[in-house]
Design a protein around this motif. Structure first.
Motif, PDB file in Angstrom:
ATOM      1  N   GLY A 102      -8.481  38.492 -27.694  1.00  0.00           N
ATOM      2  CA  GLY A 102      -8.542  38.623 -26.247  1.00  0.00           C
ATOM      3  C   GLY A 102      -8.221  37.353 -25.489  1.00  0.00           C
ATOM      4  O   GLY A 102      -8.141  37.367 -24.255  1.00  0.00           O
ATOM      5  N   HIS A 103      -8.019  36.250 -26.212  1.00  0.00           N
ATOM      6  CA  HIS A 103      -7.708  34.981 -25.558  1.00  0.00           C
ATOM      7  C   HIS A 103      -6.296  35.032 -24.981  1.00  0.00           C
ATOM      8  O   HIS A 103      -5.342  35.396 -25.668  1.00  0.00           O
ATOM      9  N   VAL A 104      -6.154  34.672 -23.710  1.00  0.00           N
ATOM     10  CA  VAL A 104      -4.875  34.754 -23.012  1.00  0.00           C
ATOM     11  C   VAL A 104      -4.197  33.389 -23.001  1.00  0.00           C
ATOM     12  O   VAL A 104      -4.809  32.383 -22.625  1.00  0.00           O
ATOM     13  N   ILE A 105      -2.935  33.363 -23.412  1.00  0.00           N
ATOM     14  CA  ILE A 105      -2.113  32.155 -23.345  1.00  0.00           C
ATOM     15  C   ILE A 105      -1.200  32.301 -22.129  1.00  0.00           C
ATOM     16  O   ILE A 105      -0.271  33.115 -22.144  1.00  0.00           O
ATOM     17  N   PRO A 106      -1.456  31.562 -21.053  1.00  0.00           N
ATOM     18  CA  PRO A 106      -0.673  31.741 -19.817  1.00  0.00           C
ATOM     19  C   PRO A 106       0.766  31.268 -20.004  1.00  0.00           C
ATOM     20  O   PRO A 106       1.116  30.653 -21.010  1.00  0.00           O
ATOM     21  N   ASP A 107       1.579  31.560 -18.981  1.00  0.00           N
ATOM     22  CA  ASP A 107       3.000  31.236 -19.093  1.00  0.00           C
ATOM     23  C   ASP A 107       3.373  29.920 -18.439  1.00  0.00           C
ATOM     24  O   ASP A 107       4.522  29.488 -18.571  1.00  0.00           O
ATOM     25  N   ASN A 108       2.449  29.276 -17.725  1.00  0.00           N
ATOM     26  CA  ASN A 108       2.840  28.008 -17.104  1.00  0.00           C
ATOM     27  C   ASN A 108       1.622  27.160 -16.755  1.00  0.00           C
ATOM     28  O   ASN A 108       0.484  27.655 -16.684  1.00  0.00           O
ATOM     29  N   LEU A 109       1.898  25.874 -16.562  1.00  0.00           N
ATOM     30  CA  LEU A 109       0.925  24.919 -16.016  1.00  0.00           C
ATOM     31  C   LEU A 109       1.579  24.238 -14.820  1.00  0.00           C
ATOM     32  O   LEU A 109       2.588  23.537 -14.978  1.00  0.00           O
TER      33      LEU A 109
ATOM     34  N   PHE B 253       0.853  -1.185   0.000  1.00  0.00           N
ATOM     35  CA  PHE B 253       0.000   0.000   0.000  1.00  0.00           C
ATOM     36  C   PHE B 253       0.893   1.241   0.000  1.00  0.00           C
ATOM     37  O   PHE B 253       1.906   1.285   0.702  1.00  0.00           O
ATOM     38  N   PHE B 254       0.508   2.240  -0.777  1.00  0.00           N
ATOM     39  CA  PHE B 254       1.380   3.401  -0.925  1.00  0.00           C
ATOM     40  C   PHE B 254       0.570   4.673  -1.142  1.00  0.00           C
ATOM     41  O   PHE B 254      -0.620   4.646  -1.500  1.00  0.00           O
ATOM     42  N   ILE B 255       1.235   5.784  -0.956  1.00  0.00           N
ATOM     43  CA  ILE B 255       0.717   7.103  -1.276  1.00  0.00           C
ATOM     44  C   ILE B 255       1.817   7.841  -2.018  1.00  0.00           C
ATOM     45  O   ILE B 255       3.004   7.666  -1.716  1.00  0.00           O
ATOM     46  N   ASP B 256       1.437   8.621  -3.032  1.00  0.00           N
ATOM     47  CA  ASP B 256       2.471   9.333  -3.780  1.00  0.00           C
ATOM     48  C   ASP B 256       2.113  10.803  -3.957  1.00  0.00           C
ATOM     49  O   ASP B 256       0.963  11.230  -3.738  1.00  0.00           O
ATOM     50  N   ASP B 257       3.116  11.567  -4.331  1.00  0.00           N
ATOM     51  CA  ASP B 257       2.974  13.001  -4.544  1.00  0.00           C
ATOM     52  C   ASP B 257       3.684  13.349  -5.842  1.00  0.00           C
ATOM     53  O   ASP B 257       4.897  13.124  -5.979  1.00  0.00           O
ATOM     54  N   TYR B 258       2.937  13.868  -6.800  1.00  0.00           N
ATOM     55  CA  TYR B 258       3.479  14.247  -8.108  1.00  0.00           C
ATOM     56  C   TYR B 258       3.317  15.751  -8.277  1.00  0.00           C
ATOM     57  O   TYR B 258       2.214  16.298  -8.121  1.00  0.00           O
ATOM     58  N   ARG B 259       4.421  16.416  -8.611  1.00  0.00           N
ATOM     59  CA  ARG B 259       4.375  17.850  -8.855  1.00  0.00           C
ATOM     60  C   ARG B 259       5.170  18.153 -10.130  1.00  0.00           C
ATOM     61  O   ARG B 259       6.278  17.644 -10.311  1.00  0.00           O
ATOM     62  N   SER B 260       4.582  18.979 -10.967  1.00  0.00           N
ATOM     63  CA  SER B 260       5.290  19.366 -12.191  1.00  0.00           C
ATOM     64  C   SER B 260       4.987  20.814 -12.523  1.00  0.00           C
ATOM     65  O   SER B 260       3.904  21.331 -12.211  1.00  0.00           O
ATOM     66  N   ASN B 261       5.945  21.445 -13.157  1.00  0.00           N
ATOM     67  CA  ASN B 261       5.788  22.824 -13.620  1.00  0.00           C
ATOM     68  C   ASN B 261       6.251  22.900 -15.069  1.00  0.00           C
ATOM     69  O   ASN B 261       7.404  22.590 -15.388  1.00  0.00           O
ATOM     70  N   TYR B 262       5.333  23.275 -15.927  1.00  0.00           N
ATOM     71  CA  TYR B 262       5.565  23.387 -17.372  1.00  0.00           C
ATOM     72  C   TYR B 262       5.468  24.872 -17.694  1.00  0.00           C
ATOM     73  O   TYR B 262       4.417  25.485 -17.475  1.00  0.00           O
ATOM     74  N   GLU B 263       6.550  25.473 -18.205  1.00  0.00           N
ATOM     75  CA  GLU B 263       6.533  26.939 -18.236  1.00  0.00           C
ATOM     76  C   GLU B 263       7.211  27.544 -19.459  1.00  0.00           C
ATOM     77  O   GLU B 263       8.069  26.943 -20.101  1.00  0.00           O
ATOM     78  N   TYR B 264       6.782  28.790 -19.713  1.00  0.00           N
ATOM     79  CA  TYR B 264       7.386  29.690 -20.684  1.00  0.00           C
ATOM     80  C   TYR B 264       7.745  30.986 -19.955  1.00  0.00           C
ATOM     81  O   TYR B 264       7.426  31.151 -18.782  1.00  0.00           O
ATOM     82  N   ASN B 265       8.371  31.905 -20.662  1.00  0.00           N
ATOM     83  CA  ASN B 265       8.813  33.131 -20.004  1.00  0.00           C
ATOM     84  C   ASN B 265       7.980  34.349 -20.378  1.00  0.00           C
ATOM     85  O   ASN B 265       8.428  35.487 -20.279  1.00  0.00           O
ATOM     86  N   ARG B 266       6.737  34.110 -20.837  1.00  0.00           N
ATOM     87  CA  ARG B 266       5.899  35.236 -21.239  1.00  0.00           C
ATOM     88  C   ARG B 266       4.433  34.837 -21.203  1.00  0.00           C
ATOM     89  O   ARG B 266       4.093  33.654 -21.163  1.00  0.00           O
ATOM     90  N   VAL B 267       3.563  35.847 -21.210  1.00  0.00           N
ATOM     91  CA  VAL B 267       2.119  35.675 -21.365  1.00  0.00           C
ATOM     92  C   VAL B 267       1.729  36.306 -22.693  1.00  0.00           C
ATOM     93  O   VAL B 267       2.152  37.429 -23.006  1.00  0.00           O
ATOM     94  N   ILE B 268       0.942  35.586 -23.486  1.00  0.00           N
ATOM     95  CA  ILE B 268       0.521  36.080 -24.802  1.00  0.00           C
ATOM     96  C   ILE B 268      -0.966  36.400 -24.769  1.00  0.00           C
ATOM     97  O   ILE B 268      -1.780  35.581 -24.309  1.00  0.00           O
ATOM     98  N   VAL B 269      -1.317  37.587 -25.237  1.00  0.00           N
ATOM     99  CA  VAL B 269      -2.726  37.977 -25.384  1.00  0.00           C
ATOM    100  C   VAL B 269      -3.001  38.077 -26.884  1.00  0.00           C
ATOM    101  O   VAL B 269      -2.444  38.942 -27.579  1.00  0.00           O
ATOM    102  N   LYS B 270      -3.857  37.202 -27.385  1.00  0.00           N
ATOM    103  CA  LYS B 270      -4.153  37.179 -28.812  1.00  0.00           C
ATOM    104  C   LYS B 270      -5.128  38.294 -29.183  1.00  0.00           C
ATOM    105  O   LYS B 270      -5.737  38.942 -28.316  1.00  0.00           O
ATOM    106  N   GLN B 271      -5.283  38.529 -30.476  1.00  0.00           N
ATOM    107  CA  GLN B 271      -6.121  39.633 -30.944  1.00  0.00           C
ATOM    108  C   GLN B 271      -7.571  39.487 -30.511  1.00  0.00           C
ATOM    109  O   GLN B 271      -8.267  40.481 -30.304  1.00  0.00           O
TER     110      GLN B 271
END
Length: 655
Positions: free
Chosen positions: A362-369, A342-360
């Protein structure tokens, strides 16, 4: 990576020559100073290590032994991936990506990964790393020629400093120029492993460190397939075929620190044992796509191959991914009932870019997940007489919906006959590049919230002296894929726009793979056939109906059995189908339904030989391309490999 390789070359000779060669008078065990099994001069009382004392151990603690024999199976593994690649279709240069002919080779993890799956065929995962136990230092040297300038090498050494402690060092390097413009591949893979166990096996540790980088010059395929197919002698020099990209390049690199260890609570092992276990995995990955010249050319016409761009030159798209995984558990082992874990686990991840993009719009593309998931699970293992089973169930206890049911059962009738069964039900989170991607290309920016993929798989394998067969049936729901969303007008001007998509209906996939080898004295005839069938309302999961490989060969000993040799012909073929195309910007294959590939045969002639612990391989790949039509493709606009003469060897040392 070059520094690591230099240190590896400096340290290895010191370790090798520091090994003591004195022979103990005690009984044969791992604490003894053995003579090598390849020593030709031995003292009177020297003890020789057996091949069974050179163990290769997987993460799941399955054990095999060092193998220096020359067989057809070992010849199939004499390639860059160092495994039998039946069901994978190579691109023209060594180290490029592979198109998947056999969908059954696809592996799944419930956790979200970075994506860019087309770049990961030669990226070693934790399950690919092996651990060792060796009576004397054990070395393997692998070499293969490549296409034009370059070479493919893989060097490895493992040694036990004592019965309890083992180390291994390995480095795999590749450089291959290729035949086409802008196709150079350069890759490096350094790995270090260590294994430790106390004498009474109360504490056991396996750990590894890897540094990997894979660089590909990306040409985007040829612009005029009709020139390739024309059989015009002028285009036999593939450098004369125009390509879409002349200076683009992609890079995937990563490093990982991993360990898995267990401690038995009761001091002495017995019929009832209680263990505390822990697994740790930290990994960092970086993907980069660079394209200094934005415009492509078809003949003399400028083309925006991937659509409009925010910049006029020097595209440099970078994606970073960091993952931390911990799993802690408690295991109870009973000699009669089996092992409960029996076990318990912890998963953490960060997927990232260095900018935020706002399209024409108005849709926002964030810089990380950022993702954090906690799971609770249990596993039961049973091994008794002829039965061996493992049953695993994991489910998330955080907000994300994630689960994995994996049941394996093996029945061994005797040493020649074995039956394997597996059922898996997985609720998988999407890879990160489906939900978020940023690029200097305007249409290659997206932020999505796709549903989980649901995969049901049922498989059975049968291994007998008469026939080996594998059957798989899968049901895929909410299947994620990349699609060509280019308009008809964009396609006319050679513009390619790729976006992720999700298929809402079910896909039913069935496959059966059979292998049978016939022996006629010194002649052999090895046959592998794959049949696949897909039931779907749209052309989403595309695979060939039939894939086959047939090898006719002759084998014999020569020079008073000092030399063993095999020589013969290999025939490969797959039926026509709408093969997925490859997009270098996202490092992924995408679904297309405009051009079929396949229905061409490739013939290889080989001569393999073995002298003691050294195996030699000479191969004339696709020699029939010299007199056949130029209609062979790995993907649309990406021709398959031309006629090529390759030489390789594998050399083992047990000293």
């Amino acid at each position: 990576m070059r520094i690591l390789f230099f240190l590896y070359l400096m340290i290895m000779p010191a370790l090798l020559f520091s090994q003591e060669k004195n022979t103990s008078k005690s009984n044969l065990d791992m604490n003894t100073k053995y003579s090598s099994i390849t020593d030709t001069v031995k003292k009177k009382k020297s003890l020789v290590a057996k091949i069974e004392q050179y163990q290769i151990i997987t993460l799941e603690h399955d054990t095999t032994y060092a193998d220096t024999s020359l067989t057809l199976k070992s010849a199939y593994r004499q390639n860059y991936l160092r495994k039998d690649n039946f069901g994978l279709l190579e691109f023209s240069n060594i180290g490029q990506t592979y198109n998947t002919l056999n969908y059954g080779l696809t592996s799944f993890s419930p956790y979200p990964e970075i994506g860019f799956s087309g770049k990961h065929f030669d990226y070693m995962q934790p399950s690919d790393i092996k651990y060792y136990s060796a009576a004397t230092p054990f070395t393997e040297l692998f070499f293969n020629t490549t296409i034009n300038k370059g070479q493919n090498v893989d060097s490895f050494i493992t040694l036990n400093t004592s019965k309890n402690l083992n180390f291994s060092f390995a480095y795999r390097g590749l450089r291959s120029e290729g035949n086409y413009i802008n196709q150079l591949v350069s890759a490096g893979n350094f790995r270090f492993t260590t294994s430790y166990a106390t004498t009474n096996k109360r504490y056991i540790l396996n750990a590894h460190v890897t540094y990997q980088d894979i660089t590909n010059e990306e040409n985007g395929g040829i612009t005029s397939p009709e020139d390739f197919e024309s059989n015009d002698p002028d285009f036999k020099n593939r450098q004369r075929l125009q390509v879409y990209l002349t200076d683009a390049k992609s890079l995937l690199k990563g490093h990982r620190f991993f360990f898995d260890h267990a401690f038995r609570i009761n001091p002495k092992g017995g019929d009832n044992n209680l263990f505390v276990t822990h697994q740790f995995n930290y990994e960092y990955k970086f993907y980069e796509y660079k394209q200094p010249t934005v415009l492509s050319y078809v003949e003399t016409t400028p083309v925006a191959r991937f659509g409009e761009s925010y910049v006029t030159s020097n595209i440099n798209d970078r994606t970073r991914f960091e993952k931390l995984y911990n799993k802690a558990g408690l295991a109870y082992e009973n000699s009669l009932l089996g092992k409960f874990y029996f076990f318990i686990d912890d998963y953490r991840s960060n997927y990232e870019y260095n900018r935020v993009i706002v399209k024409q719009d108005g849709h926002v593309i964030p810089d990380n997940l950022f993702v954090q998931i906690n799971n609770f699970g249990g596993q039961y293992e049973y091994q008794k007489n002829k039965w061996n089973g493992r049953f695993l169930y994991t489910r998330s206890i955080t907000n994300q919906s994630l689960s994995d049911l994996d049941a394996k059962l093996k029945y061994t009738l005797n040493k020649d006959i074995q039956f394997d069964f597996r059922y898996r039900n997985i609720n998988k989170l999407p890879n990160n590049n489906y939900n978020l991607y940023q690029s200097s290309y305007v249409e290659y920016n997206w932020s999505n919230d796709f549903k989980n993929e649901k995969i049901n798989q049922l498989g059975a394998n049968v291994y007998t002296p008469w026939l080996n067969a594998e059957v798989q049936y899968s049901v895929l729901k909410d299947h994620l894929y990349f699609a060509d969303v280019s308009t008809d007008e964009e396609k006319k001007v050679h513009t390619q726009i790729i976006n992720p998509a999700q298929y809402g209906n079910a896909i039913n996939y069935f496959s059966i793979k059979a292998n049978k080898e016939f022996k006629f004295g010194r002649f052999g005839f090895d046959n592998t056939l794959l049949y696949q069938k897909v039931d779907q309302s749209e052309l989403i999961l595309n695979v060939p109906d039939f894939v086959t490989r047939n090898t006719l060969y002759y084998s014999s000993y020569f020079f008073k059995k000092a030399l063993f040799m095999q020589t013969g012909l290999v025939f490969n073929y797959f039926t026509k189908y709408y093969g997925n195309d490859y997009n270098p910007v996202v490092g992924e294959f995408f679904v297309q339904n405009t051009k079929e590939i396949g229905n061409y045969a490739t013939f290889d002639f080989f001569v393999n030989a073995r002298i003691r612990q050294t195996r030699f391989y000479l191969k004339l790949e696709h020699f029939n391309s010299s007199f056949s039509k130029n209609d062979y493709y790995s993907a649309p606009n990406n021709p398959y490999r031309d006629f090529l003469i390759r030489f390789g060897l594998v050399w083992n040392f047990f000293q």
